[in-house]
Write an enzyme that holds these catalytic residues in place. Sequence first.
Site, PDB file in Angstrom:
ATOM      1  N   GLY A  34       0.678  -0.950   0.039  1.00 44.02           N
ATOM      2  CA  GLY A  34       0.200   0.281   0.152  1.00 44.02           C
ATOM      3  C   GLY A  34       0.399   1.524  -0.266  1.00 44.02           C
ATOM      4  O   GLY A  34       0.788   2.426  -0.935  1.00 44.02           O
ATOM      5  N   HIS A  35       1.705   1.525   1.022  1.00 43.69           N
ATOM      6  CA  HIS A  35       2.737   2.677   1.045  1.00 43.69           C
ATOM      7  C   HIS A  35       3.115   2.151  -0.140  1.00 43.69           C
ATOM      8  O   HIS A  35       3.834   3.736  -1.414  1.00 43.69           O
ATOM      9  CB  HIS A  35       3.784   2.408   2.026  1.00 43.69           C
ATOM     10  CG  HIS A  35       3.343   2.266   3.066  1.00 43.69           C
ATOM     11  ND1 HIS A  35       3.180   1.281   4.500  1.00 43.69           N
ATOM     12  CD2 HIS A  35       2.594   3.070   4.011  1.00 43.69           C
ATOM     13  CE1 HIS A  35       3.009   1.546   5.407  1.00 43.69           C
ATOM     14  NE2 HIS A  35       2.517   2.152   5.351  1.00 43.69           N
ATOM     15  N   GLN A  59      -0.325  10.567  17.858  1.00 45.81           N
ATOM     16  CA  GLN A  59      -1.395   9.790  17.209  1.00 45.81           C
ATOM     17  C   GLN A  59      -2.144   8.865  18.232  1.00 45.81           C
ATOM     18  O   GLN A  59      -2.602   7.591  17.491  1.00 45.81           O
ATOM     19  CB  GLN A  59      -1.170   9.210  15.640  1.00 45.81           C
ATOM     20  CG  GLN A  59      -0.210   8.404  15.279  1.00 45.81           C
ATOM     21  CD  GLN A  59      -0.199   8.625  13.609  1.00 45.81           C
ATOM     22  OE1 GLN A  59      -0.192   9.450  13.087  1.00 45.81           O
ATOM     23  NE2 GLN A  59      -0.949   7.371  13.085  1.00 45.81           N
ATOM     24  N   GLY A 145      -3.109   7.541   1.408  1.00 41.93           N
ATOM     25  CA  GLY A 145      -4.145   6.584   1.395  1.00 41.93           C
ATOM     26  C   GLY A 145      -5.754   6.141   2.233  1.00 41.93           C
ATOM     27  O   GLY A 145      -6.436   7.055   2.690  1.00 41.93           O
ATOM     28  N   ASP A 148      -7.452   4.793   5.086  1.00 44.96           N
ATOM     29  CA  ASP A 148      -7.427   5.131   6.055  1.00 44.96           C
ATOM     30  C   ASP A 148      -7.959   6.877   5.638  1.00 44.96           C
ATOM     31  O   ASP A 148      -7.556   8.014   5.519  1.00 44.96           O
ATOM     32  CB  ASP A 148      -6.265   6.038   6.724  1.00 44.96           C
ATOM     33  CG  ASP A 148      -5.160   4.701   7.086  1.00 44.96           C
ATOM     34  OD1 ASP A 148      -5.556   4.195   8.126  1.00 44.96           O
ATOM     35  OD2 ASP A 148      -4.566   4.663   6.643  1.00 44.96           O
TER      36      ASP A 148
HETATM   37  P1  AMP Z   1       0.738   4.219   7.744  1.00 47.00           P
HETATM   38  O1  AMP Z   1       1.949   4.357   7.720  1.00 47.00           O
HETATM   39  O2  AMP Z   1      -0.219   3.404   8.548  1.00 47.00           O
HETATM   40  O3  AMP Z   1       0.512   5.506   8.569  1.00 47.00           O
HETATM   41  O4  AMP Z   1       0.197   4.977   5.948  1.00 47.00           O
HETATM   42  C1  AMP Z   1       1.127   5.750   5.695  1.00 47.00           C
HETATM   43  C2  AMP Z   1       0.054   6.346   4.018  1.00 47.00           C
HETATM   44  O5  AMP Z   1      -0.183   4.789   3.404  1.00 47.00           O
HETATM   45  C3  AMP Z   1      -0.969   6.663   4.309  1.00 47.00           C
HETATM   46  O6  AMP Z   1      -1.538   7.543   4.064  1.00 47.00           O
HETATM   47  C4  AMP Z   1      -2.318   5.863   4.657  1.00 47.00           C
HETATM   48  O7  AMP Z   1      -4.085   5.481   4.106  1.00 47.00           O
HETATM   49  C5  AMP Z   1      -1.213   4.453   3.071  1.00 47.00           C
HETATM   50  N1  AMP Z   1      -1.627   3.368   3.138  1.00 47.00           N
HETATM   51  C6  AMP Z   1      -1.563   2.505   4.672  1.00 47.00           C
HETATM   52  N2  AMP Z   1      -2.507   1.781   3.492  1.00 47.00           N
HETATM   53  C7  AMP Z   1      -2.325   1.360   2.259  1.00 47.00           C
HETATM   54  C8  AMP Z   1      -2.920   0.226   1.604  1.00 47.00           C
HETATM   55  N3  AMP Z   1      -3.745  -0.716   1.768  1.00 47.00           N
HETATM   56  N4  AMP Z   1      -3.177   0.920   0.642  1.00 47.00           N
HETATM   57  C9  AMP Z   1      -3.062   2.220  -0.561  1.00 47.00           C
HETATM   58  N5  AMP Z   1      -2.734   3.299   0.660  1.00 47.00           N
HETATM   59  C10 AMP Z   1      -2.058   2.291   2.265  1.00 47.00           C
END
Ligand code: AMP
Length: 279
Positions: A34-35, A59, A145, A148
């Site tokens: 995803g990232h 957070q 993403g 969220d």
């Molecule tokens: P995080 O590291 O969980 O804070 O996520 C960092 C970014 O990656 C945020 O913008 C999330 O929405 C995005 N993100 C996390 N998981 C996914 C996913 N499965 N698909 C797309 N974007 C994602």
Amino acid sequence: MIETVEGFRKELESARAHGRTVGLVPTMGALHAGHLSLLRRAVVENDLAALTIFVNPLQFGPSEDLASYPRDLAADVAAASAEGAAVVFAPPVEEMLPVPAATSVHVSGLSEWLEGASRPGHLDGVATVVAKLFAIAGPCRAYFGEKDFQQLLVVCRMAQDLSFPVDVRACPTVREPDGLACSSRNSYLSGPQRSAATVLHRALGAGARAFDAGERDAAVLRRMLVDAVGSEPLATLDYAEVADSRTLESLEAVGDSARLLVAARVGGIRLIDNVGVEA
Ligand code: AMP
């Protein structure tokens, strides 16, 4: 790899001074597909792509998984570099938050229900640190993403209200082959929990199919989400909501579009997912 605020600010300023556009991808690391999809888009759409890694203490609630949150900086830097990131900004906590801040960013309304209700202060912590990142990064495109979805809307609203010169771009949710949304927290799940975790995606699929078949009563759609999650013994529902796609306010009658959102615990691990429906 840059660890200081001033170093990161100067790197991006210098890129822009040379006429290069900047794409920013804020993350908490433990990078997954995803990232990397966000990063890939930032690489394609900009001259310089910068990934940030910061496990943001603001957070996390007092009983949440800050201390045990997965961290693997070396693997993340290698993955980001392989995907074409020119810069990884990974500041230590004392660099990003050197003194207990007196200032916090609260996006009223949007931050107060769903994740805001279940995780008090969470979205304020996100908005505050993303505002800091935007202030440090300067003019850029920033990639978030839809996984969220509420966070994405909060960040868009915050950037608009505070006039950050940042173009926030939404990226679709990346899923495992069985539908589970990629998440750093998936690594906590045991085998049986991992199978059970697909219930979030299955529930959203049932709701979306009912919408496509013409169901417009939000209570009926909500009940389908609740029942679907309830059918999985290892899952405990936190919330299931059928909401306005822009405000995330709970709907009674659904018009041409809506966002279906669920949050549930599987073996103590809190997972969220959502999907958009449109006539
Ligand atoms: P995080 O590291 O969980 O804070 O996520 C960092 C970014 O990656 C945020 O913008 C999330 O929405 C995005 N993100 C996390 N998981 C996914 C996913 N499965 N698909 C797309 N974007 C994602």
